[in-house]
Each structure stands twice: as C-alpha cells, then as structure tokens.
Scaffold this motif. Sequence first.
Motif, PDB file in Angstrom:
ATOM      1  N   GLU A  31     157.114  30.864  -3.851  1.00 48.72           N
ATOM      2  CA  GLU A  31     155.774  31.386  -3.652  1.00 48.72           C
ATOM      3  C   GLU A  31     155.649  32.217  -2.388  1.00 48.72           C
ATOM      4  OE1 GLU A  31     152.662  28.480  -4.209  1.00 48.72           O
ATOM      5  OE2 GLU A  31     153.939  27.415  -5.642  1.00 48.72           O
ATOM      6  N   GLN A  32     156.374  31.793  -1.364  1.00 51.73           N
ATOM      7  CA  GLN A  32     156.159  32.481  -0.087  1.00 51.73           C
ATOM      8  C   GLN A  32     156.738  33.886  -0.058  1.00 51.73           C
ATOM      9  OE1 GLN A  32     157.608  29.594  -0.849  1.00 51.73           O
ATOM     10  NE2 GLN A  32     158.592  28.757   0.945  1.00 51.73           N
ATOM     11  N   ARG A  52     150.566  20.593  -0.902  1.00 49.93           N
ATOM     12  CA  ARG A  52     151.835  21.050  -0.325  1.00 49.93           C
ATOM     13  C   ARG A  52     151.909  20.654   1.146  1.00 49.93           C
ATOM     14  NH1 ARG A  52     153.443  27.253   0.776  1.00 49.93           N
ATOM     15  NH2 ARG A  52     151.846  26.923   2.327  1.00 49.93           N
ATOM     16  N   ILE A  53     150.802  20.871   1.824  1.00 51.31           N
ATOM     17  CA  ILE A  53     150.783  20.601   3.255  1.00 51.31           C
ATOM     18  C   ILE A  53     150.953  19.119   3.531  1.00 51.31           C
ATOM     19  CG2 ILE A  53     149.309  20.670   5.301  1.00 51.31           C
ATOM     20  CD1 ILE A  53     148.051  23.208   3.915  1.00 51.31           C
ATOM     21  N   ASN A  54     150.335  18.319   2.705  1.00 49.99           N
ATOM     22  CA  ASN A  54     150.366  16.882   2.947  1.00 49.99           C
ATOM     23  C   ASN A  54     151.675  16.217   2.603  1.00 49.99           C
ATOM     24  OD1 ASN A  54     147.836  16.447   4.091  1.00 49.99           O
ATOM     25  ND2 ASN A  54     146.865  16.690   2.096  1.00 49.99           N
ATOM     26  N   LYS A  55     152.564  16.953   1.924  1.00 48.66           N
ATOM     27  CA  LYS A  55     153.814  16.343   1.472  1.00 48.66           C
ATOM     28  C   LYS A  55     154.695  15.949   2.628  1.00 48.66           C
ATOM     29  CE  LYS A  55     154.995  18.747  -2.270  1.00 48.66           C
ATOM     30  NZ  LYS A  55     155.913  19.475  -3.130  1.00 48.66           N
ATOM     31  N   ILE A  84     149.229  28.606  -2.645  1.00 51.48           N
ATOM     32  CA  ILE A  84     148.934  29.545  -1.561  1.00 51.48           C
ATOM     33  C   ILE A  84     147.426  29.732  -1.461  1.00 51.48           C
ATOM     34  CG2 ILE A  84     149.367  31.827  -0.616  1.00 51.48           C
ATOM     35  CD1 ILE A  84     151.806  31.950  -2.560  1.00 51.48           C
ATOM     36  N   ILE A  85     146.845  30.179  -2.620  1.00 50.87           N
ATOM     37  CA  ILE A  85     145.395  30.337  -2.674  1.00 50.87           C
ATOM     38  C   ILE A  85     144.894  29.328  -3.688  1.00 50.87           C
ATOM     39  CG2 ILE A  85     143.478  31.914  -3.218  1.00 50.87           C
ATOM     40  CD1 ILE A  85     145.031  32.856  -0.798  1.00 50.87           C
ATOM     41  N   GLY A  86     144.351  28.235  -3.203  1.00 48.16           N
ATOM     42  CA  GLY A  86     143.875  27.207  -4.115  1.00 48.16           C
ATOM     43  C   GLY A  86     143.987  25.835  -3.489  1.00 48.16           C
ATOM     44  N   LEU A  87     143.341  24.896  -4.113  1.00 49.90           N
ATOM     45  CA  LEU A  87     143.294  23.550  -3.538  1.00 49.90           C
ATOM     46  C   LEU A  87     144.666  22.867  -3.546  1.00 49.90           C
ATOM     47  CD1 LEU A  87     139.910  22.383  -5.117  1.00 49.90           C
ATOM     48  CD2 LEU A  87     140.321  22.989  -2.736  1.00 49.90           C
ATOM     49  N   VAL A 145     140.650  28.235 -11.728  1.00 46.78           N
ATOM     50  CA  VAL A 145     139.792  28.936 -10.756  1.00 46.78           C
ATOM     51  C   VAL A 145     140.004  28.357  -9.357  1.00 46.78           C
ATOM     52  CG1 VAL A 145     137.404  29.330 -10.023  1.00 46.78           C
ATOM     53  CG2 VAL A 145     138.046  29.663 -12.420  1.00 46.78           C
ATOM     54  N   LEU A 146     139.973  27.035  -9.251  1.00 45.52           N
ATOM     55  CA  LEU A 146     140.070  26.409  -7.925  1.00 45.52           C
ATOM     56  C   LEU A 146     141.513  26.280  -7.456  1.00 45.52           C
ATOM     57  CD1 LEU A 146     137.398  23.560  -8.231  1.00 45.52           C
ATOM     58  CD2 LEU A 146     137.124  25.851  -7.268  1.00 45.52           C
ATOM     59  N   ARG A 154     147.146  23.911  -2.306  1.00 47.83           N
ATOM     60  CA  ARG A 154     147.712  24.168  -0.982  1.00 47.83           C
ATOM     61  C   ARG A 154     147.699  22.893  -0.140  1.00 47.83           C
ATOM     62  NH1 ARG A 154     147.978  29.115   1.987  1.00 47.83           N
ATOM     63  NH2 ARG A 154     148.328  28.709   4.203  1.00 47.83           N
ATOM     64  N   PHE A 155     146.656  22.110  -0.270  1.00 54.33           N
ATOM     65  CA  PHE A 155     146.544  20.895   0.546  1.00 54.33           C
ATOM     66  C   PHE A 155     147.570  19.852   0.137  1.00 54.33           C
ATOM     67  CE2 PHE A 155     142.126  22.642   0.501  1.00 54.33           C
ATOM     68  CZ  PHE A 155     142.172  23.146   1.803  1.00 54.33           C
ATOM     69  N   LEU A 202     138.457  25.044 -14.650  1.00 52.27           N
ATOM     70  CA  LEU A 202     138.211  24.642 -13.259  1.00 52.27           C
ATOM     71  C   LEU A 202     139.523  24.609 -12.480  1.00 52.27           C
ATOM     72  CD1 LEU A 202     135.533  23.878 -11.927  1.00 52.27           C
ATOM     73  CD2 LEU A 202     136.165  21.473 -12.185  1.00 52.27           C
TER      74      LEU A 202
END
Lengths: 530, 160
Positions: B5-6, B157-160, B149-152, B86-87, B154-155, B83
């Motif tokens: 993705e990056q 991924r960060i929390n992993k 990247i753009i979307g919920l 979109v999110l 993302r959180f 949903l």
Amino acid sequence: MADDQNNTTENKGSDKGGLKVGRRDILKGLATVPIAGALAYGVLRKARLDRLKALKSVANELGLNTDPIVGLPLTDPDSKTINLGLIGYGIRGKQLAQALGFAHPTMVDDMISGVSYTPVDMFRKQENLNIRITAVCDIFDTYGRMARETGANVNREGSDGSLGAELPTRYRTYQELCAAPEVDAVIIAAPDHWHGPMTMEAARNGKHVYCEKPLTWTVEETYEVRKVVKESGVVFQLGHQGRQTDNYIKAKEAYEKGIVGRVNLIEVTTNRNSGNGAWVYPIHEDASEETIDWEQFIGPAPWHDFSLERFFRWRCWWDYSTGLSGDLLTHEYDALNQILDLGIPSSAVSSGGVYFFKDGRTVPDVLTTQFEYPNRNLSFMYSATLASSMDRGKKIMGHDGYMDIGRSLQIFADQNSTKYAEKIQNGEIDTAEPIYIFTPGLAGGVDGISSATADYFAARGLLTTVRNGLEVDTTHLHLKEWIDCVRTNKVPSCNIDEAFEEAMTAHMGTLAYRNNRQIFWDAANEEIII
Amino acid sequence: MAVKEQNYSGCQLTWLVLLRVAIGWHFLYEGIIKIINPSWTSLAYLMDSKGFMAGFFTTLAENDGVLKIVDFCNEWGLFLIGLGLVLGIFTKLSAYAGILLVSLYYLSHPPFLGIEFAFPTEGNYLIVDKNLVEILALAVTIVFPTGRIIGLDRFFRINK
C-alpha cells in the motif's frame, strides 16, 4: 494524500517510538466519514421529498389507497356443514368442484406432475369451507362416476391415496337431485339451455343455488326464474367470479370518488385464439349413445339426432348456447355493472359473423356489440374475437381521467381534464404516468429495484404470482361468499337482481345480432322491444 | 498479488480511494433505500430470473420464509458492504462480500444472447453488464487496497 510517502515514514517512526495514533492518522483514517455524512443527508432529503410527493398524490388526496382488500373471515370449523349437490361435471363443473376443495384423484395427479395449471400445494392449502358433496348428477356416465369420486375425495389426494369420505349418490335426473333430502344447496354447471329450468327446480325445492352464467337461455324464462328465486327465498349466486376481483373493487371505489370524472365511453373486449377458447372442446373416448342420456341433454332445445360434437361443443350452437354474448360478454358486462352500477342498457346493436371457425357452428366467433345508456350519458362498446389473442383490457373513459383494467388497475389523468388542469399545469401531475396503480397481491406498492420498475411490473401484472402457493382463486372466493350467505341468510354480491340485469343485457346483444337491428329496453315495463 | 500500500503515488491513491468510495456509496444507498421501504422485496427480481440458475432463484422467491431471509440479507448486506467501503473499515472483507452479492445479481439476470427480461434495462448488454463491471472494480480494490491508508482500517494497522 500527496504526502503519503512522508506519512509512511512518519508511521514507521511512530511504531518505533511507541506512539500509536498521530493527528495525521486520525485525519486520514476518518477522511471518508464526511462522505457517509453527505450520503445520509441525501437520504434524508429524498425521504422528505418522497413523503411530500405521496401526500400530494391525487389518489391520496381523494382517499384512494393501495391497501389490500379485506377478505371474508375464514370458515368456522364448528359452523353448520352445508351439503351440496353438483349438477353437471363437465369442464366448468370440474373447475367449480376444485374451487370448493374437491378434485378427482386423476386431477390431483395432474397437479402433482405439473400437467395441471394449478400447483398441488395451492389446491391443498385452499380453505376448507366445511361442506360435503352428497349428491351428483351428470348425464354422461363417465362424468357421473368421476363426480362421485370427486365428491368423496376429501383427502385431496391423487390416485395412490385414499378418498376419505363416502361416495355421494348419483342421480339420473336433476329433478331427483333437487328433491333429495340430503342436499341443502346445488351448483349448476350445465349447458346454457338448462340454467333456467334447473335453477327454478332447485329453488322450488328450497335448495340454495349457485348457477353458472348466463342466468338464462331465453328472455321469457328470465322473468320466471327471478320470480321463483325471489318467492322461494333461497340464496342465489350467479357465477361471475369477477365480483371477487380486487381490481374491480378498487375501480369501483375510484369511480365513486370521481377520480375519472364523468364517464362517457366504456370499451371492453374478449380475445382468445385457440380451439379450446373457441369452444372446440375434446370429445371423451367413452362417449356414445349408450353412455349419454341424449334426450335429457336436448330438454327444452329443438330436437336433433345424437351428436358427439353437439354434446361436448354445445356452445357453438344457438340450440343450447347463448354464444359470445352469454358466455363472455356477460363477464365483461358484470364487471362493469359492478363498478358503475349500469343496469340494463336502453338499446343494443350487434354485428359479426362466423369468420374463422368454419366448423358448422351457428354462433359467431367475431362479434361487436354496443349498448347505449342515455340516462347515464355513456356508451358501452364490446368487441370479441376467438381468433386473436391481443390483450386489450377494459377501458373506462371519463372527462378527467381514464382507467385501464387488466391484471392491474391503472388510472391516468386526462391531459385536457378540467379537474386536474391546475395540477397538470404546475407539474404535479404527469399525464404519461398513472396517478394510481393497484395490482392484486402487490398492495402497498412492493418495490423491485425502483418505483419505476415496480410500476412497470404492476402494469404487466407479472407479480400476481405464487407466494407460498397461495395465489387466490376468485371462483373459490365467489363460492365461499355464497356458502357464507347460505349459513347467515345474507344476499351475495351477484344475486338474482344482478343476474336478471346480466341476462337481459346479454339477450339484447344476441337479439340485435340475430335480428340484425337495434333492440330496445322498455324500463318501465321491463320488456325487450325488437 | 496485492501491491504494497505504501508504494502508491498520490495520484494512484486518490483514484483508488475514489473508486472504492463510489462503489461503497452505490451499495450503501441501495441498502438504505430498501431498508427504509418496509414493503421492499426482491420477489419480482427473483421471479424474473433467467438463465441456467433461474430455478434456484425462483425457488428462493416462492417460499415466504426463505424470501424474508433473502430480503434481510440483501438489505443489510448492501448496507454493511457499502458502509465498509465508504469508511474503509473491514475494507477487504466488504469487497469480497460485495463481489459475492453482485455475482448473485449477475447470475440471476445474465446478459446472455437470447435471454430477455421483464425488468427494463437502461442500456444494451452482451455478457458484460454493469454488475460485471462492478464485480471487476471490486476485485481491483482488493488487489490495490486503500483501507489502511485512507479509512478506519488504518487504526488497525497502527495498533498491530
């Protein structure tokens, strides 16, 4: 988004540093949430618009809804069991028995194998009317035997099942059946020339009567039948099952609310295009002079030597039949009489001929009839062919709008309407779209994908389909109404007065054709003037 | 294989996210419209099924109980998939579910030669119709994922 690579670096950094969620993460993670919000806003706007549109709809303003028609309550199993006698077990007799909940095992076999139009589940789930068939009468031995087996088949099973009840008695004559003490009420499904005599015989014996249409074969007997039925006080129902059609009930409501304004022209039609539709019915292999009581068949008709064609295809000869007028115009007429309460017309003209089925028949296979109702300021046009199946529906034309009744009811505003002029002008009404649409079984406006598609479907009547095998059979409802009235001593919808109007109107159409001139009705003296 | 993705350019990411959100919007709106219309049912659509799977779809419609379940799954399926897209939450799962659902629509109304439907269409189709294009577009969003990247997502991924 352009700084995504920076962002990735930033995230790597934050992973190492133990910082989980940055400001940029929150922005990017929630970036599309406002889009969902925009959509929610759009949905709310649309819902408000729809509500407004529905409130402003003409049909709604005039109090016309698409609620389903409320049917009769289910038969109470503890109610009195009604004992029925079947007179006539030909094509219609079999259909009526089936609509009562009784089918011959071989007919159930056909339902199971899919040969029959009726799915077996639909038949088996049909309401039990708490009736018994205790007597039958048919002058053809094979039909007489089948009628007995049908009457006994209370289990609604096929040839491999059991009947479940005793075989009803078969009487050789209708007079004996009408006199039988085990009969409370009779179903008459004999040829037209027998309707009057059989109805009177039953009524004189105090038996309630459900008689197939038309009421009579001749003008003269029509007066007598009405008199006898009224004097006897029996519950009489004529077999126009259209009385139970939701579309007609809604159309009547719409007409009475003045949605189409002053009706000035009605156009109704019959279109069929098959041997069966043209009364060229199959001749049974068992049929012969030995198995058919020919003299009893002839009865009041002029004598003719034994003829299998005439026995099975009697509708093709005036000697026994009332032709298109009695068989099919009456269905159209009765529907319109139900909707507009027309009564007997002032005059009739007819023309037509035997144009397609050159098989020796005397009744026309193409017919047009026009009735005048000067007291109602309207004309009633009927045209029929037995050799083209173009479906034309029923059209009721008024100054402010028109109704088109097929498998669904559609009402349009007229582009030159006085009543709707303002609404058409300001765009509230689009004359190309129906202002009201009703399809039986589709109450509430069931949606396919969009409302436009639903309207399209409704117009084609495609949705009056099987739901859990419970498509409603109007003949069943019509018989049920009659049986309920027998129990409660009430007057059914197609009673003897409606039947009298139906018969006289049909006779006027026939007489106009046969005499090739305009026929008049003298309302004061209740007389047809040729 | 899915691209990392990056590695997207800003332009690539923009169009991929727009594609995902547009498909999501389409699902979400279809779902909401059906949910807020209490009389909505897929009966007509199913009864109009043609092609080699028509029998399966009409069987679903003919049984009232089954039809209710089908309607419920369709309405809420559309809503949740929409949903999700979109999110950008459970993005990949939503896309897979979307492919499954639209494939059913496609199979019930296959735009093959010689098949005519009572349902009016707004275009002319042979084998490829808008359902198939949407299926393919959803497949693109799976192999070029953007939810993290753009979307919920993302959180997650960060929390992993």
